[in-house]
Design an enzyme around this catalytic site. Structure first.
Site, PDB file in Angstrom:
ATOM      1  N   ARG A 118     -11.486   8.184  -2.609  1.00 23.87           N
ATOM      2  CA  ARG A 118     -11.762   9.622  -2.521  1.00 23.87           C
ATOM      3  C   ARG A 118     -13.252   9.925  -2.376  1.00 23.87           C
ATOM      4  NH1 ARG A 118      -9.430  12.906  -7.397  1.00 23.87           N
ATOM      5  NH2 ARG A 118      -7.630  11.672  -6.767  1.00 23.87           N
ATOM      6  N   THR A 177       0.935  10.550   3.847  1.00 26.69           N
ATOM      7  CA  THR A 177       0.149  11.565   3.136  1.00 26.69           C
ATOM      8  C   THR A 177      -1.099  11.951   3.923  1.00 26.69           C
ATOM      9  OG1 THR A 177      -0.759   9.720   1.938  1.00 26.69           O
ATOM     10  CG2 THR A 177       0.841  11.072   0.755  1.00 26.69           C
ATOM     11  N   LYS A 206      -8.738   6.650   6.220  1.00 27.47           N
ATOM     12  CA  LYS A 206      -7.526   5.914   5.821  1.00 27.47           C
ATOM     13  C   LYS A 206      -7.889   4.671   5.022  1.00 27.47           C
ATOM     14  CE  LYS A 206      -4.264   7.695   9.129  1.00 27.47           C
ATOM     15  NZ  LYS A 206      -3.419   7.467  10.297  1.00 27.47           N
ATOM     16  N   GLY A 207      -7.313   4.544   3.847  1.00 28.61           N
ATOM     17  CA  GLY A 207      -7.552   3.380   3.003  1.00 28.61           C
ATOM     18  C   GLY A 207      -8.835   3.457   2.201  1.00 28.61           C
ATOM     19  N   SER A 216      -2.526   0.493  -4.393  1.00 24.85           N
ATOM     20  CA  SER A 216      -3.023   1.673  -3.662  1.00 24.85           C
ATOM     21  C   SER A 216      -4.394   2.107  -4.142  1.00 24.85           C
ATOM     22  CB  SER A 216      -2.027   2.828  -3.868  1.00 24.85           C
ATOM     23  OG  SER A 216      -2.581   4.042  -3.432  1.00 24.85           O
ATOM     24  N   ALA A 217      -5.177   2.653  -3.222  1.00 22.52           N
ATOM     25  CA  ALA A 217      -6.492   3.190  -3.582  1.00 22.52           C
ATOM     26  C   ALA A 217      -6.382   4.565  -4.228  1.00 22.52           C
ATOM     27  CB  ALA A 217      -7.352   3.302  -2.325  1.00 22.52           C
ATOM     28  N   SER A 218      -5.200   5.168  -4.130  1.00 22.18           N
ATOM     29  CA  SER A 218      -5.046   6.561  -4.571  1.00 22.18           C
ATOM     30  C   SER A 218      -4.957   6.708  -6.078  1.00 22.18           C
ATOM     31  CB  SER A 218      -3.795   7.161  -3.950  1.00 22.18           C
ATOM     32  OG  SER A 218      -3.561   8.445  -4.479  1.00 22.18           O
ATOM     33  N   ASN A 255      -3.635   9.349  -7.156  1.00 19.77           N
ATOM     34  CA  ASN A 255      -2.423  10.172  -7.256  1.00 19.77           C
ATOM     35  C   ASN A 255      -1.153   9.349  -7.057  1.00 19.77           C
ATOM     36  OD1 ASN A 255      -3.778  12.810  -7.472  1.00 19.77           O
ATOM     37  ND2 ASN A 255      -4.464  12.390  -5.384  1.00 19.77           N
ATOM     38  N   GLU A 311       0.146  -3.298   4.669  1.00 20.28           N
ATOM     39  CA  GLU A 311      -1.030  -2.419   4.768  1.00 20.28           C
ATOM     40  C   GLU A 311      -1.138  -1.723   6.117  1.00 20.28           C
ATOM     41  OE1 GLU A 311      -3.670  -0.911   3.896  1.00 20.28           O
ATOM     42  OE2 GLU A 311      -3.887  -1.486   1.819  1.00 20.28           O
ATOM     43  N   ASP A 312      -1.581  -0.453   6.101  1.00 21.78           N
ATOM     44  CA  ASP A 312      -1.781   0.266   7.372  1.00 21.78           C
ATOM     45  C   ASP A 312      -3.262   0.430   7.711  1.00 21.78           C
ATOM     46  OD1 ASP A 312      -2.213   2.225   5.293  1.00 21.78           O
ATOM     47  OD2 ASP A 312      -2.211   3.730   6.884  1.00 21.78           O
ATOM     48  N   LYS A 332     -10.849  -1.351  -1.733  1.00 18.14           N
ATOM     49  CA  LYS A 332     -10.599  -2.177  -0.553  1.00 18.14           C
ATOM     50  C   LYS A 332     -11.786  -1.994   0.401  1.00 18.14           C
ATOM     51  CE  LYS A 332      -5.701  -1.032  -0.997  1.00 18.14           C
ATOM     52  NZ  LYS A 332      -4.548  -0.286  -0.452  1.00 18.14           N
ATOM     53  N   ASP A 375       0.875  -1.152   0.000  1.00 24.90           N
ATOM     54  CA  ASP A 375       0.000   0.000   0.000  1.00 24.90           C
ATOM     55  C   ASP A 375       0.924   1.217   0.000  1.00 24.90           C
ATOM     56  OD1 ASP A 375      -2.337   1.615   0.452  1.00 24.90           O
ATOM     57  OD2 ASP A 375      -1.724   1.755   2.545  1.00 24.90           O
ATOM     58  N   LEU A 376       0.419   2.371  -0.399  1.00 21.25           N
ATOM     59  CA  LEU A 376       1.283   3.562  -0.475  1.00 21.25           C
ATOM     60  C   LEU A 376       1.108   4.478   0.745  1.00 21.25           C
ATOM     61  CD1 LEU A 376       3.182   5.429  -2.167  1.00 21.25           C
ATOM     62  CD2 LEU A 376       1.118   6.382  -3.199  1.00 21.25           C
ATOM     63  N   ASP A 377      -0.112   5.064   0.840  1.00 24.22           N
ATOM     64  CA  ASP A 377      -0.370   6.052   1.888  1.00 24.22           C
ATOM     65  C   ASP A 377      -0.369   5.381   3.259  1.00 24.22           C
ATOM     66  OD1 ASP A 377      -0.826   8.232   0.050  1.00 24.22           O
ATOM     67  OD2 ASP A 377      -2.743   7.301  -0.439  1.00 24.22           O
TER      68      ASP A 377
HETATM   69  C1  BG6 Z   1      -5.708   5.900   0.137  1.00 25.50           C
HETATM   70  C2  BG6 Z   1      -5.699   6.795   1.359  1.00 25.50           C
HETATM   71  O1  BG6 Z   1      -4.448   5.370  -0.064  1.00 25.50           O
HETATM   72  O2  BG6 Z   1      -6.083   6.673  -1.005  1.00 25.50           O
HETATM   73  C3  BG6 Z   1      -7.064   7.448   1.534  1.00 25.50           C
HETATM   74  O3  BG6 Z   1      -5.412   6.023   2.513  1.00 25.50           O
HETATM   75  C4  BG6 Z   1      -7.432   8.215   0.264  1.00 25.50           C
HETATM   76  O4  BG6 Z   1      -7.047   8.318   2.654  1.00 25.50           O
HETATM   77  C5  BG6 Z   1      -7.371   7.269  -0.937  1.00 25.50           C
HETATM   78  O5  BG6 Z   1      -8.744   8.752   0.384  1.00 25.50           O
HETATM   79  C6  BG6 Z   1      -7.676   7.971  -2.259  1.00 25.50           C
HETATM   80  O6  BG6 Z   1      -6.657   8.905  -2.517  1.00 25.50           O
HETATM   81  P1  BG6 Z   1      -6.669   9.934  -3.700  1.00 25.50           P
HETATM   82  O7  BG6 Z   1      -5.233  10.381  -3.778  1.00 25.50           O
HETATM   83  O8  BG6 Z   1      -7.106   9.219  -4.948  1.00 25.50           O
HETATM   84  O9  BG6 Z   1      -7.621  11.033  -3.334  1.00 25.50           O
HETATM   85 MG    MG Z   2      -2.808   3.143   3.541  1.00 26.55          MG
END
Ligand code: BG6
Ligand code: MG
Length: 217
Positions: free
Chosen positions: A50, A18, A46-47, A115-117, A119, A170-171, A146, A10-12
C-alpha cells in the site's frame, strides 16, 4: 505427487479481481490531489504494498509529502477501497478457484495464502473462502514486501513444508520473483510476456488441473 506438498496462493489477481476497486480508490485520491491516474498507471501497483503504491502514485503526480501526510492519504484511500470490498461476495471469486482448491484438498496438498494485502483476511471472509486455507500470511505479518520471499517462506514454515515442496500462484512479476527467490516453483497467472520467469503460465486457475501441477513435480 512426489515432491509437491503445498500450494501457496497470492490473493489479488489470482483468487479475486480487486485491482478494479484499488483503481477507483487510487484514482479518486489522485484527482483530489489534482492529477489523473490511468488504468495503465494502475498496472504498476499490482503486487506492490500500500505505501509503495502511494509513493508510485505521488511520483506520477510529481508530489512530495511528509510521512504523516502520506499515512493520512493511505488511510483515506483504504477507507474508500473498503466500501467496495465490504460489498463483495462469493460471486466475485475468479473462475476455477474453488474447483482447484477442492482438487488440492482431495489430493492432500496443503493450501496457504501469501498476500501483500492488509485486507486479505477480510476479503477471504467476504468470499467465504477462509476455511480452505491451512495457513494465511498477509501484509500484516511481513516486514519485507515482494519480491522478497518472506511472505511465501513464512507460509511454508506455517504449513511445515520445505520451500522446494511448494508451488506459488502469482499474477505479479514481483510475486513470481519472490517465489523463485524462496526456492519455490511458480505458476504465473496472466500473460507469459510479463510472467515469463514462472515455470508455467496459465490464464487463470480455471486452466489448472492436478495433471498440470504434476508437470512441476
Ligand atoms: C496486493 C495488490 O495484493 O496488495 C496491490 O496486488 C496492493 O495492488 C497490495 O497495493 C496491498 O493491499 P492493501 O489491501 O493492503 O492496501
Ligand atoms: Mg496479485
Amino acid at each position: 505427487m512426489k515432491n509437491i506438498k503445498a500450494c501457496l496462493f497470492d490473493l489479488d489477481g489470482v483468487i479475486v479481481d480487486t485491482a478494479k476497486y484499488h483503481y477507483i480508490a487510487w484514482k479518486e485520491l489522485a484527482n483530489e490531489l489534482g492529477f489523473d491516474f490511468t488504468l495503465e498507471d494502475n498496472e504498476k501497483l499490482k503486487g506492490v504494498s500500500r505505501m509503495t503504491s502511494l509513493d508510485i502514485l505521488l511520483s506520477i503526480g510529481g508530489i512530495e509529502l511528509d510521512e504523516d501526510k502520506k499515512l493520512e492519504l493511505a488511510t483515506k484511500k483504504n477507507d474508500n477501497y473498503l466500501q467496495y470490498i465490504l460489498k463483495m461476495g462469493p460471486e466475485e471469486i475468479l473462475p476455477g478457484t474453488k474447483e482447484f482448491l477442492e482438487v488440492l484438498r482431495k489430493e492432500h496438498i496443503k493450501i496457504a495464502l501469501g498476500s501483500a494485502s492488509k485486507n486479505a483476511m477480510l476479503i477471504l471472509e467476504r468470499l467465504e473462502l477462509t476455511g480452505y486455507f491451512d495457513a494465511i500470511v498477509d501484509g500484516t505479518h511481513v516486514a519485507k514486501a515482494k519480491p522478497d520471499p518472506e511472505v511465501f517462506l513464512q507460509g511454508a514454515e506455517k504449513l511445515g513444508v520445505a520451500p522446494t515442496e511448494c508451488v506459488v500462484f502469482e499474477d505479479a512479476e514481483a510475486g513470481v520473483e519472490a517465489a523463485l527467490a524462496g526456492g519455490m516453483k511458480c505458476v504465473g497467472i496472466g500473460s507469459s510476456e510479463v510472467l515469463g520467469k514462472a515455470h508455467l503460465v496459465v490464464d487463470g486457475l480455471h486452466k489448472m488441473s492436478i495433471q498440470k501441477l504434476g508437470l512441476l513435480d
